[in-house]
Each structure stands twice: as structure tokens, then as C-alpha cells.
Design a protein around this motif. Structure first.
Motif, PDB file in Angstrom:
ATOM      1  N   ILE A 185       4.423   0.354  -9.150  1.00 55.57           N
ATOM      2  CA  ILE A 185       3.151  -0.368  -9.253  1.00 55.57           C
ATOM      3  C   ILE A 185       3.401  -1.866  -9.369  1.00 55.57           C
ATOM      4  O   ILE A 185       2.801  -2.682  -8.651  1.00 55.57           O
ATOM      5  CB  ILE A 185       2.338   0.128 -10.468  1.00 55.57           C
ATOM      6  CG1 ILE A 185       1.852   1.562 -10.234  1.00 55.57           C
ATOM      7  CG2 ILE A 185       1.143  -0.796 -10.728  1.00 55.57           C
ATOM      8  CD1 ILE A 185       1.261   2.226 -11.460  1.00 55.57           C
ATOM      9  N   THR A 205       0.825  -1.212   0.000  1.00 49.02           N
ATOM     10  CA  THR A 205       0.000   0.000   0.000  1.00 49.02           C
ATOM     11  C   THR A 205       0.860   1.263   0.000  1.00 49.02           C
ATOM     12  O   THR A 205       0.497   2.265  -0.621  1.00 49.02           O
ATOM     13  CB  THR A 205      -0.956   0.034   1.217  1.00 49.02           C
ATOM     14  OG1 THR A 205      -0.209   0.121   2.431  1.00 49.02           O
ATOM     15  CG2 THR A 205      -1.836  -1.199   1.258  1.00 49.02           C
ATOM     16  N   HIS A 218       2.137   2.197  -3.509  1.00 44.62           N
ATOM     17  CA  HIS A 218       1.094   2.812  -4.324  1.00 44.62           C
ATOM     18  C   HIS A 218       0.712   4.189  -3.781  1.00 44.62           C
ATOM     19  O   HIS A 218       0.422   5.111  -4.552  1.00 44.62           O
ATOM     20  CB  HIS A 218      -0.122   1.887  -4.391  1.00 44.62           C
ATOM     21  CG  HIS A 218       0.110   0.688  -5.263  1.00 44.62           C
ATOM     22  ND1 HIS A 218      -0.919  -0.095  -5.752  1.00 44.62           N
ATOM     23  CD2 HIS A 218       1.250   0.133  -5.744  1.00 44.62           C
ATOM     24  CE1 HIS A 218      -0.418  -1.076  -6.492  1.00 44.62           C
ATOM     25  NE2 HIS A 218       0.892  -0.957  -6.498  1.00 44.62           N
ATOM     26  N   GLY A 225       4.877  -3.370  -6.172  1.00 46.48           N
ATOM     27  CA  GLY A 225       3.827  -3.449  -5.161  1.00 46.48           C
ATOM     28  C   GLY A 225       2.929  -4.647  -5.397  1.00 46.48           C
ATOM     29  O   GLY A 225       2.581  -5.377  -4.461  1.00 46.48           O
ATOM     30  N   ASP A 226       2.583  -4.872  -6.651  1.00 47.08           N
ATOM     31  CA  ASP A 226       1.751  -6.025  -6.990  1.00 47.08           C
ATOM     32  C   ASP A 226       2.453  -7.339  -6.632  1.00 47.08           C
ATOM     33  O   ASP A 226       1.820  -8.286  -6.166  1.00 47.08           O
ATOM     34  CB  ASP A 226       1.410  -6.013  -8.485  1.00 47.08           C
ATOM     35  CG  ASP A 226       0.476  -4.875  -8.867  1.00 47.08           C
ATOM     36  OD1 ASP A 226      -0.128  -4.275  -7.951  1.00 47.08           O
ATOM     37  OD2 ASP A 226       0.357  -4.576 -10.066  1.00 47.08           O
ATOM     38  N   CYS A 234      -8.132   0.155   0.753  1.00 45.70           N
ATOM     39  CA  CYS A 234      -8.442   0.762  -0.550  1.00 45.70           C
ATOM     40  C   CYS A 234      -9.593   1.750  -0.436  1.00 45.70           C
ATOM     41  O   CYS A 234      -9.555   2.839  -1.026  1.00 45.70           O
ATOM     42  CB  CYS A 234      -8.793  -0.324  -1.570  1.00 45.70           C
ATOM     43  SG  CYS A 234      -7.417  -1.397  -2.015  1.00 45.70           S
TER      44      CYS A 234
END
Length: 331
Positions: free
Chosen positions: A107, A78, A81, A110-111, A150
Motif C-alpha cells: 500500500i 493500481t 493495490h 503504491g502510494d 477506482c
């Protein structure tokens, strides 16, 4: 805020588990930023709470290590991002992944951490000691935490362009963005320990209260803390136009010309030091600072009072002491 010997001991276990992830060397563009992120000097608060949550419910702390690492990976995912969305150039005193590499790399990395977090939890689906229901519960807590983060971040983004935000809406945002992973960390530890539904709900509530208190305290620290100790310039939230517990309460209480002037200053770009001082003076005149301190204390004390439903143990003492040290963070 110095860590206790017990927290240092548990943090070392977490770091050892993180070092065992055995991240591949290639593709380096994917895994080098992950290694870099995990090497930064984070406090490991959330995984620490997972281990304590397990211990306070009578579980074996060692068994909660995969869950603790999964929550730490989720947290760092998190942050990568968040830094992109905020355009943040620094993270824990060093260049953010977004700045050191680029947004696309941040990105993607992070994924990758999100996927690694899930892999940590697979152990609970394989070991005979855990039923399908146990595994499902642990996954549900993890996924609910991720979902709430989120939602909290989405509210935070929405509030940037909304002029009228209530304190109640702000608290709802905090419950997601800040408190969800603290609640999830404690609840996951409890689930690994085979805790009762009531114990899991209690720890979830305790985490929510601590998360809310922690964010309100950060809002206070922005204007009261020694910049050298806090690592930020005084009034940074005012300069950035961030909506905080203090600014929303002040807008709610102010009237007439004072309200119009305050709103103008809070919406202005690049406030001068005199303007920051003017805003803080308004906070003081409306008793906002003292009432914000009271709100912070209330949420912390709620958490500590709900800990009393658990039996006496070294872990109960540890987490109570940890919360008391959070309350005492220096202004």
C-alpha cells in the motif's frame, strides 16, 4: 505477441526515463518495492500508447516522455493495490510486492508511485511551451483516468457478491478497470502534442474500444488459449468464480435446468476439470464463444476505423499495426 522495432525503440526510451527517477535508498521499505516493481518485465503498453498518441497528433514524442512515465507509474500503483485485494501471489511471473513484503508495504509503495507520477507531470507546469490551460488539461486527463480505474475496481468488487450482473454493467466495469488507462494514455499524449479537442476525444474513444476488446479477449483466452502460452490454467476464471463476458452471456441465454446447473457450477468453489469442461460445453451450445469473438472483433474494428480520422503518418501505421497484432493474439 512480439513487439515491432518501433515499439522496442519507444519502450527503451520509457525504460531510460524510468531509470532516471533516481529513487532514494532510504527508507528502503518504501523504495525497494518500487524499484522491484519497475524492474519486472512489463510490456509498457500504456506509456507506449502515450508516445504514439503524441506522435499521431504531430507532436514531438520526446516531450511526451514525462506523461508516458506518469501513466506507467499510475498503472503499477493500481497493480500493487489490486494484488492485495485479489490476494495475488504472483505478478508478471514473480512474487507480488504483497507476497514478497506484506500488504502494508505494498500500500505504502503504491502510494509513493502515485506521488512520483504527479511529479513527472510537473514539467508541463514549468515549461514555457505549455500554458496553464495545457497543464490543466493534462492533469485532468490523468486524474479522470485514475478516478475511473477506482470506479471500475469498485464495480469489480461489488460484482463478486452480486448474483445478477448484466453484460451492460460488466462493460461499464471494463471501461473503468481496463480501458480507462488505455484511453488516458492516448489522450495524454495528444494533449502534450497540443491536439484539438476533437482529436483528444477520438483517441479517448479509440482507447475505450481497445480496452473493452482487450478484456473480452482475455475472457476468451481463459478457455481457448494454450495454457503454456497464456500462463494460466484453462478455465481459471470459472474456477475462481469470476464474472466474464462469456459467463454473463451464457446465464442470460440459458433457461430452466440448464440455467440452474450453469449457475451452480459458476458459483461452486474449486471446480473439477470435468465441471470446467461442462461449463465450456454450455458456452458452445449457446453459441456464446462465437458471439464473444464477434463482440471482441467489433470493438477492435471500431477503434481501427476511428483511427482513419487522423492523417497518414508512421505513428498511425504503428498503432494500426499494434491493434492488429492484439486482435491476432493466439488462442
Amino acid at each position: 505477441m512480439e513487439n515491432t522495432k518501433q515499439q522496442q525503440k519507444l519502450s527503451k526510451r520509457i525504460d531510460a526515463r524510468l531509470s532516471e527517477l533516481a529513487l532514494p535508498k532510504e527508507p528502503s521499505l518504501l523504495y525497494d518495492p518500487v524499484r522491484y516493481t519497475l524492474s519486472l518485465s512489463g510490456k509498457r503498453v500504456r506509456p507506449y500508447l502515450t508516445l504514439v498518441g503524441c506522435g499521431i497528433c504531430g507532436g514531438e514524442v520526446e516531450e511526451a516522455l514525462p506523461a508516458a512515465v506518469s501513466i506507467e507509474l499510475l498503472h503499477n500503483f493500481t497493480l500493487l493495490h489490486d494484488d492485495i485485494m485479489d490476494g495475488a501471489e504472483k505478478r508478471r511471473g514473480k512474487a507480488s510486492v504483497f507476497k514478497k513484503w506484506d500488504a502494508n508495504t505494498a500500500i505504502l509503495s503504491g502510494d509513493a508511485m502515485y506521488a512520483k507520477a504527479f511529479k513527472q507531470l510537473q514539467v508541463y507546469g514549468r515549461e514555457e511551451a505549455y500554458t496553464k490551460e495545457d497543464y490543466s488539461l493534462i492533469l485532468d486527463i490523468f486524474l479522470n483516468s485514475a478516478e475511473k480505474v477506482c470506479e471500475g475496481q469498485a464495480y469489480d468488487l461489488m460484482f463478486e457478491t452480486e448474483e445478477d450482473v448484466s453484460i451492460e454493467q460488466y462493460l461499464e466495469m471494463i471501461e473503468g478497470k481496463t480501458a480507462a488507462l488505455i484511453s488516458g494514455a492516448l489522450a495524454m499524449g495528444a494533449a502534450v502534442a497540443g491536439a484539438t479537442e476533437e482529436q483528444i476525444e477520438e483517441l479517448n474513444y479509440i482507447g475505450k474500444k481497445v480496452g473493452i476488446a482487450f478484456q473480452i479477449q482475455d475472457d476468451l483466452l481463459d478457455i481457448l488459449a494454450d495454457p503454456e502460452k497464456f500462463g494460466k490454467k484453462r478455465g481459471g476464471d470459472i474456477v475462481e468464480g469470476k464474472k466474464t463476458y462469456l459467463s454473463l452471456m451464457a446465464l442470460q441465454r440459458s433457461e430452466g435446468s440448464q440455467h440452474r446447473q450453469l449457475k451452480k457450477l459458476l458459483l461452486a468453489e474449486n471446480n473439477t476439470q470435468d465441471e470446467i469442461t461442462d461449463v465450456i460445453s454450455v458456452f458452445e451450445s449457446l453459441n456464446v464463444i462465437e458471439d464473444t469473438k464477434s463482440a471482441m472483433q467489433y470493438h477492435y474494428q471500431e477503434a481501427i476505423e476511428h483511427l482513419q480520422s487522423f492523417g497518414n503518418s508512421s505513428y498511425k501505421n504503428e498503432i494500426t499495426d499494434f491493434f492488429n497484432r492484439l486482435i491476432s493474439r493466439e488462442y
